[in-house]
Design a protein around this motif. Structure first.
Motif, PDB file in Angstrom:
ATOM      1  N   GLY A 326       0.825  -1.206   0.000  1.00  0.00           N
ATOM      2  CA  GLY A 326       0.000   0.000   0.000  1.00  0.00           C
ATOM      3  C   GLY A 326       0.859   1.255   0.000  1.00  0.00           C
ATOM      4  O   GLY A 326       2.076   1.186   0.202  1.00  0.00           O
TER       5      GLY A 326
ATOM      6  N   VAL B 290      -9.100   7.518   3.967  1.00  0.00           N
ATOM      7  CA  VAL B 290      -7.728   7.293   4.421  1.00  0.00           C
ATOM      8  C   VAL B 290      -7.635   7.563   5.920  1.00  0.00           C
ATOM      9  O   VAL B 290      -7.091   6.772   6.691  1.00  0.00           O
ATOM     10  N   ALA B 293      -9.387   4.817   7.876  1.00  0.00           N
ATOM     11  CA  ALA B 293      -8.613   3.567   7.932  1.00  0.00           C
ATOM     12  C   ALA B 293      -7.456   3.708   8.919  1.00  0.00           C
ATOM     13  O   ALA B 293      -7.133   2.790   9.670  1.00  0.00           O
ATOM     14  N   SER B 315     -11.636  -1.722   7.203  1.00  0.00           N
ATOM     15  CA  SER B 315     -10.677  -1.489   6.127  1.00  0.00           C
ATOM     16  C   SER B 315      -9.902  -2.750   5.772  1.00  0.00           C
ATOM     17  O   SER B 315      -9.480  -3.501   6.645  1.00  0.00           O
ATOM     18  N   ASP B 317      -7.393  -2.117   3.524  1.00  0.00           N
ATOM     19  CA  ASP B 317      -6.226  -1.480   2.907  1.00  0.00           C
ATOM     20  C   ASP B 317      -4.960  -1.985   3.571  1.00  0.00           C
ATOM     21  O   ASP B 317      -4.827  -1.936   4.792  1.00  0.00           O
TER      22      ASP B 317
END
Ligand code: B12
Ligand code: SF4
Lengths: 386, 470
Positions: A326, B290, B293, B315, B317
Motif C-alpha cells: 500500500g 484514508v 482507515a 478497512s 487497505d
C-alpha cells in the motif's frame, strides 16, 4: 440542549408511543437533556425495565492495585523565575500506579520532535517532505516543530561526530543557544554517540545552557558518564541513561549515575526502542518490566522512560516502496504512530518522534486517555448500521 | 492457571513416574502442563483411575486459564480466542493472537458481498516466514430486513470457510442466521439486557458462542454474564463498547484493562472471558477513507495492546492492516523463544558450482529479510545459516554468538564445499570484525558484504562478478 415544549412535541412526532411509569415530576423548570437521535434508545430502555430486574445484581469495584513504590518525577525546562528562559516547564513521570484509572497519575506522556544540526537528505520521502524546507536551519526547524505540536524539541548534534563533520563543541553549543532562543519549550540535547567526544560536548552544552534544565542525551556504559553527570549537576540539567535492551544494564548504569552525584529527580532512562516488526516486543516488555518493578519499590528503575520512536523509520515497511504494502505516504506515518502507541501503553513518558501526523495522532490518544479530548459523540450500537 | 509452579501442580499428579504421558517424570509433566505443551488428559492413570478423581478435579481447576478459551467456527480455520493466563507477556507468554474479523453488511449487492467475503478469506501476507491472515467475517444486519440478512449469511457461508460473526440485536435475525450457518459455530452478536433470554436460548440450541454487550458499563456487563451463565451459556465474549476518539475511547481502553485484571488478578469468574472491540467505529465520521482507515488501525492497535482478543474492522487497505498485523505478530511472539529457522544450507534460486555463498544467522527475521532481498534481486546463490541461538547479526556479534569457529562448524556440517568449486564466502557487513578469524580457521576467502542485505544484489553484480565467476 434545551428544548421548549413545542420542540419536544415535534421530536416525538415519529415515535409511536411514550410511556412514563412511576414518574413524579415536581419542578418549576423542567429541562430534558435528550438528543433527537437518542430518543428511541431512551424509550426502549424504559420499556425493558422489566427484563432488567431479572438480571442478577453484582457489585463491581474498580480493580485498583496497591503499589509500594512510585516513579520519580522529573522536571524538564526552567522558567525565568528559576533562572532559565522557558515559557513553561514540563513534568514527566511521578506515577504511583500502573494505569491512569487507578488514580496515581500526575503527568501525561509527552512528545518531542527530533531536530538535527545537519540537513537529512537520507530521510524517507515522507519525512523529507515534512521537514525538507526547514532543515538547513536547526532554529527554524525547531520553531516549525513547536508549531506542529511538540511538547519538547530534541536537538541532535550529530555533526559533532569525528566521522561525520567533527564540528567543534563550541560551534555545536551555539546551535543549542540558537534553538533555545527560537523556541520556549524545554529542550533535549542529543550527542553524536561518539564515546570520546560526547562527554566534552555535553560539558560545553551544559555550560552555555546553564539553568535551562535540559535533558542531556545520553549517558551510556561505554563513555565517561561521570563527566556528563558532573556537568549536569553543576549547570542544572537532567541526564538520560541509555542502554540497549538490557534491564540489568539499566540498573547498573542508573546506579552509577546516582553514585556519581546525579539527584534522583534528574534521571530519565532510555531502554532502546526497537522498531515495530524489528524487535518492538523486546522494548515493549522491557518498559513494562521497568514500570512494574518501579511500582513494586525497586528504586534503581524508578525513573521516567524516554523512547526514540523515530527508530520506527528504520523498518522497511515504513519507507520502502512496495506495491503490495500500500501507499508508503500513509504507511510510514502510521508505522511511527503504532510504534509510539505501543511504547506509550507500555509506560513510556517521552516519545521522540519525527512525522507531524504521527505526533498529532499520538497526542489525540494521550488526550483521550486523560479525558481531555472531546471526540464526536456516537451511539455505539449504531456500528451495525453505519 | 495464573502463575502456578510445577511443584503445586505436582501435588495433584499420581506421582508414579511411569512415563505414560511421554514426559520423563511427573515433575517434567508438571512443567509441560505449565508450558501448555501437554494437557492433563495426557496422563492416563490420572484420567482413568477412580482413586485420582479428586486430584483430577483440583488439577483441572488449577490448569484452566482464568480467561476462558472460546472457539469460533469449525474446521481448519476455526479460531480459538482467549485462554490467556497472564497480564504481561514476560510472565509466561500470550497464547491466542487477537482475532481480526472484517465486516460485510447485508445491504451490499450479492456479487459485491461474495467478492468481499472471498477477499477476506484469501487475504494473506508473509512476514518472517509466518503467514499473517484475517480470522473471520462479521455479517452486519444493516438493512434491518431479515430476508436480506439471511441472504448475506448464505453468501458468506458459500464463499468462505472462515468463522462467522452474526451481528444483530434482533433475535429473529440471529435465529435466521444461525439456521443458515448451521453447525458452523458462528459467534452471536449480541446478547443485551433486552434480548438476553431469547439470545441465550439460541446460543444453547446451536451451541454457539455469544457476545455479552454492555457498552461503557462493566457492572452491567458482569450482570449480563451472570445471567448467561445461569442459563447455561458458557462460551461468552465481552463487549464493553468502542468509541472512535475522545474521552470515551480512553475509558474503553481502561475498561478492557479492568476486565482482564478482574479475571487474572482478582479471580473474578464473570470477567474470565475473551474481550472484543470494534475499531470499525472509526468509520462513523468517515468522509475521508484514508483518515478513517488510519484511525481504525490506531484504535485496533491500542485495543490489541489492552487485551482485546477479537476486533471487528472495516478497512482491508494493506497500509492500515500491515502495522496491525505486525504489531500482533510482535506482541504474541513467545518471549521464551525467538522465532528461528533451521541452521543449514539453503538454496535460493538455482545455484550451481560457481554461485556465491552468503552467510547469515538463524534469527527468522534476519533470514527472511536476507532471503527476500536475494530473491527480489534474482540472485542464484547458497545461503549458509549459522546457529546463533536465534539472534540477529548485530546482537549475535555483540553477544559473541557469531564467531569464526561457529562459521567453521557451519561450513563443515553443511557440506557446502562439495556444492561449489570456489572457496569464497560473503559475510554480512556487520560481521566484518570476524572476517580475519574466519579466513584463518577455514581457509576460505572472505568478502565483507554490505551492511544492509537490500544491497546484496548490487554487491554481487559489482564485487562478485567482477572478480570472475568461480
Ligand atoms: C532486538 C535486539 C536485541 C534482542 C535480540 C533479538 C534477536 N533475536 O536477535 C536482544 C534483546 C536479545 C538483544 C540482545 C543484545 N543486544 Co541487541 N539489539 C536489538 C536491536 C534492537 C534490533 C536487532 C534486529 O533485530 N535487527 C534486525 C535484523 C534483521 O538485522 P540483522 O540480523 O543485523 O540483519 C541485517 C544486516 O545484518 C544485513 N544482513 C544480515 N545477514 C546478511 C548476510 C549478508 C551476506 C549481508 C551482506 C548482509 C546481511 O541485512 C539485514 C537487514 O538489514 C538492535 C538495534 C537496532 N535497531 O538495530 C540492538 C543491538 C544490535 N543490540 C546491541 C547489543 C549491544 C546487544 C547485547 C550485547 C547487549 C545487551 N543489551 O544485552 C545483547 C547481545 C545478545 C546476547 N548476549 O545474547 C547493540 C549492538 C552494538 C554493537 N554494534 O556492538 C545494538 C545495535 C543496540 C545498540 N545500538 O546498542 N538485542
Ligand atoms: S503419566 Fe502421569 S503418572 Fe505417569 S509419569 Fe506422566 S504424569 Fe506421572
Amino acid at each position: 440542549m434545551k428544548l421548549n415544549l413545542e420542540e419536544i412535541i415535534r421530536n416525538l412526532i415519529d415515535v409511536e408511543d411514550v410511556e412514563l411509569e412511576n414518574v413524579q415530576i415536581d419542578a418549576e423548570e423542567l429541562v430534558l437533556r435528550v438528543k433527537q437521535s437518542m430518543l428511541p434508545v431512551v424509550l426502549s430502555k424504559a420499556q425493558v425495565a422489566e427484563a432488567e430486574e431479572a438480571l442478577p445484581e453484582i457489585t463491581f469495584e474498580k480493580p485498583v492495585a496497591e503499589y509500594r513504590g512510585y516513579v520519580e518525577e522529573v522536571t524538564l525546562g526552567a522558567t525565568r523565575s528559576e533562572g532559565g528562559s522557558r515559557g513553561k516547564v514540563i513534568k514527566i513521570g511521578g506515577q504511583r500506579s500502573l494505569y491512569h484509572f487507578e488514580g496515581g497519575w500526575m503527568n501525561k506522556p509527552v512528545v518531542s520532535f527530533d531536530v538535527f544540526d545537519l540537513p537529512q537528505p537520507q530521510f524517507p520521502k515522507a519525512l523529507r517532505e515534512a521537514w525538507g524546507e526547514v532543515w538547513d536551519s536547526p532554529a527554524e526547524w525547531a520553531r516549525e516543530a513547536v508549531k506542529r505540536g511538540a511538547d519538547l524539541v530534541t536537538i541532535h548534534l550529530v555533526s559533532t561526530d569525528p566521522k561525520v563533520k567533527d564540528t567543534p563543541v563550541g560551534e555545536a553549543a551555539k546551535v543549542v543557544e540558537e534553538v533555545l532562543q527560537a523556541v520556549d519549550v524545554p529542550i533535549v540535547v542529543g550527542g553524536s554517540g561518539n564515546p570520546e567526544k560526547d562527554p566534552v560536548l555535553f560539558e560545553k552544552v551544559a555550560e552555555v545552557a546553564e539553568n535551562e534544565r535540559c535533558l542531556l542525551a545520553s549517558a551510556n556504559l561505554d563513555l565517561d558518564h561521570e563527566r556528563i553527570v558532573k556537568a549536569a549537576v553543576k549547570h542544572n540539567h537532567n541526564v538520560l541513561s541509555w542502554v540497549s535492551l538490557d534491564i540489568n544494564d539499566q540498573k547498573i548504569l542508573n546506579r552509577q549515575l546516582l553514585q556519581e552525584g546525579l539527584p534522583r529527580e534528574r534521571l530519565v532512562q532510555d531502554p532502546t526502542t526497537a522498531a515495530l516488526g524489528y524487535g518492538l516486543e523486546y522494548t515493549y516488555t522491557m518498559i513494562e518490566r521497568i514500570k512494574l518493578n518501579a511500582l513494586k519499590g525497586e528504586k534503581e528503575l524508578a525513573f521516567p522512560v524516554s523512547c526514540g520512536v523515530t527508530n520506527a523509520w528504520a523498518a522497511r515497511e515504513a519507507w520502502m516502496n512496495v506495491a503490495e504494502w500500500g501507499p508508503r505516504e500513509y504507511r510510514g506515518p502510521l508505522w511511527e504512530t503504532i510504534n509510539a502507541l505501543a511504547v506509550m501503553l507500555a509506560g513510556a513518558d517521552i516519545m521522540m518522534m519525527l512525522h507531524p501526523s504521527a505526533v498529532q495522532s499520538i497526542k489525540n490518544i494521550i488526550d483521550s486517555i486523560f479525558g481531555e479530548h472531546q471526540g464526536v459523540e456516537i451511539r455505539y450500537e449504531d456500528w451495525l448500521r453505519v | 492457571m495464573a502463575k502456578v509452579s510445577p511443584l503445586e501442580i505436582y501435588k495433584y499428579l499420581p506421582g508414579l513416574n511411569c512415563r505414560k504421558c511421554g514426559s520423563d517424570s511427573c515433575m517434567a509433566f508438571a512443567s509441560a502442563l505449565i508450558e501448555r505443551s501437554k494437557s492433563y488428559e495426557d496422563c492416563p492413570p490420572l484420567v482413568t483411575e477412580e482413586k485420582y478423581r479428586d486430584k483430577l478435579e483440583k488439577l483441572i481447576e488449577l490448569v484452566t486459564p482464568p480467561v476462558r478459551e472460546v472457539v469460533i467456527g469449525t474446521g481448519e480455520r476455526a479460531r480459538a480466542i482467549g485462554g490467556e493466563e497472564v497480564m504481561y507477556r514476560h510472565e509466561l507468554t500470550f497464547f491466542s493472537p487477537t482475532a481480526l474479523f472484517i465486516d460485510v453488511s447485508d445491504d451490499l449487492p450479492a456479487d459485491e458481498l461474495a467478492e468481499r467475503v472471498a477477499r477476506i478469506s484469501r487475504f494473506e501476507i508473509e512476514r518472517v516466514g509466518q503467514k499473517l491472515r484475517l480470522d473471520g467475517i462479521a455479517v452486519r444486519a444493516k438493512s434491518g430486513d431479515v430476508a436480506k440478512f439471511g441472504e448475506a449469511v448464505v453468501t458468506a457461508v458459500e464463499n468462505s470457510d472462515l468463522p462467522l460473526m452474526l451481528c444483530s440485536f434482533d433475535p429473529e435475525h440471529l435465529e435466521v442466521g444461525l439456521e443458515i450457518a448451521l453447525e458452523r459455530r458462528p459467534l452471536i452478536y449480541a446478547a443485551t439486557r433486552e434480548n438476553v433470554d431469547a439470545v441465550a436460548e439460541l446460543a444453547l440450541k446451536h451451541s454457539a458462542p455469544v457476545v455479552a454487550y454492555s457498552p461503557g458499563d462493566i457492572q452491567g456487563l458482569l450482570e449480563l454474564v451472570a445471567k448467561l451463565r445461569e442459563k447455561g451459556v458458557e462460551d461468552i465474549v465481552l463487549d464493553v463498547g468502542t468509541y472512535p476518539a475522545g474521552g470515551k475511547l480512553g475509558e474503553c481502553l481502561e475498561n478492557m484493562v479492568m476486565l482482564r485484571r478482574l479475571a487474572i488478578e482478582k479471580g473474578e469468574k464473570l470477567a474470565g472471558y475473551p474481550i472484543m472491540g470494534v475499531p470499525l467505529v472509526a468509520w462513523f465520521n468517515g468522509d475521508d477513507p484514508v483518515k478513517a482507515a488510519m484511525q481504525e488501525c490506531i484504535i485496533a492497535s491500542a485495543q490489541l495492546l489492552r487485551y482485546a482478543d477479537l476486533l471487528v474492522l472495516h478497512s482491508m487497505d494493506m497500509f492500515a492492516l500491515l502495522p496491525l498485523l505486525t504489531l500482533r505478530q510482535n506482541i504474541y511472539t513467545d518471549p521464551r523463544v525467538p522465532i528461528q529457522v533451521d541452521a543449514k544450507l539453503y538454496e535460493i534460486g538455482k545455484p550451481d558450482e560457481n554461485s556465491p555463498v552468503l552467510l547469515t544467522t538463524n534469527f527468522a527475521l534476519t533470514y527472511y529479510t536476507v532471503a527476500s532481498d536475494i530473491e527480489a534481486g534474482k540472485v542464484d546463490c547458497y545461503l549458509l545459516v549459522v546457529d546463533t541461538e536465534g539472534l540477529a547479526v548485530e546482537p549475535a556479534m555483540a553477544g559473541a554468538k557469531l564467531t569464526g569457529s561457529l562459521v567453521k562448524e557451519a561450513i563443515e556440517e553443511s557440506g557446502v564445499a562439495r556444492k561449489v568449486k570456489h572457496r569464497r564466502l560473503i559475510i554480512p557487513g556487520m560481521a566484518a570484525r570476524i572476517s580475519g578469524e574466519i579466513e584463518d580457521l577455514t581457509g576460505w576467502e572472505v568478502l565483507v558484504g554490505p551492511i544492509d542485505s537490500s544491497r546484496i544484489p548490487a554487491f554481487i553484480e559489482q564485487k562478485w562478478k567482477s572478480n570472475g565467476k568461480g
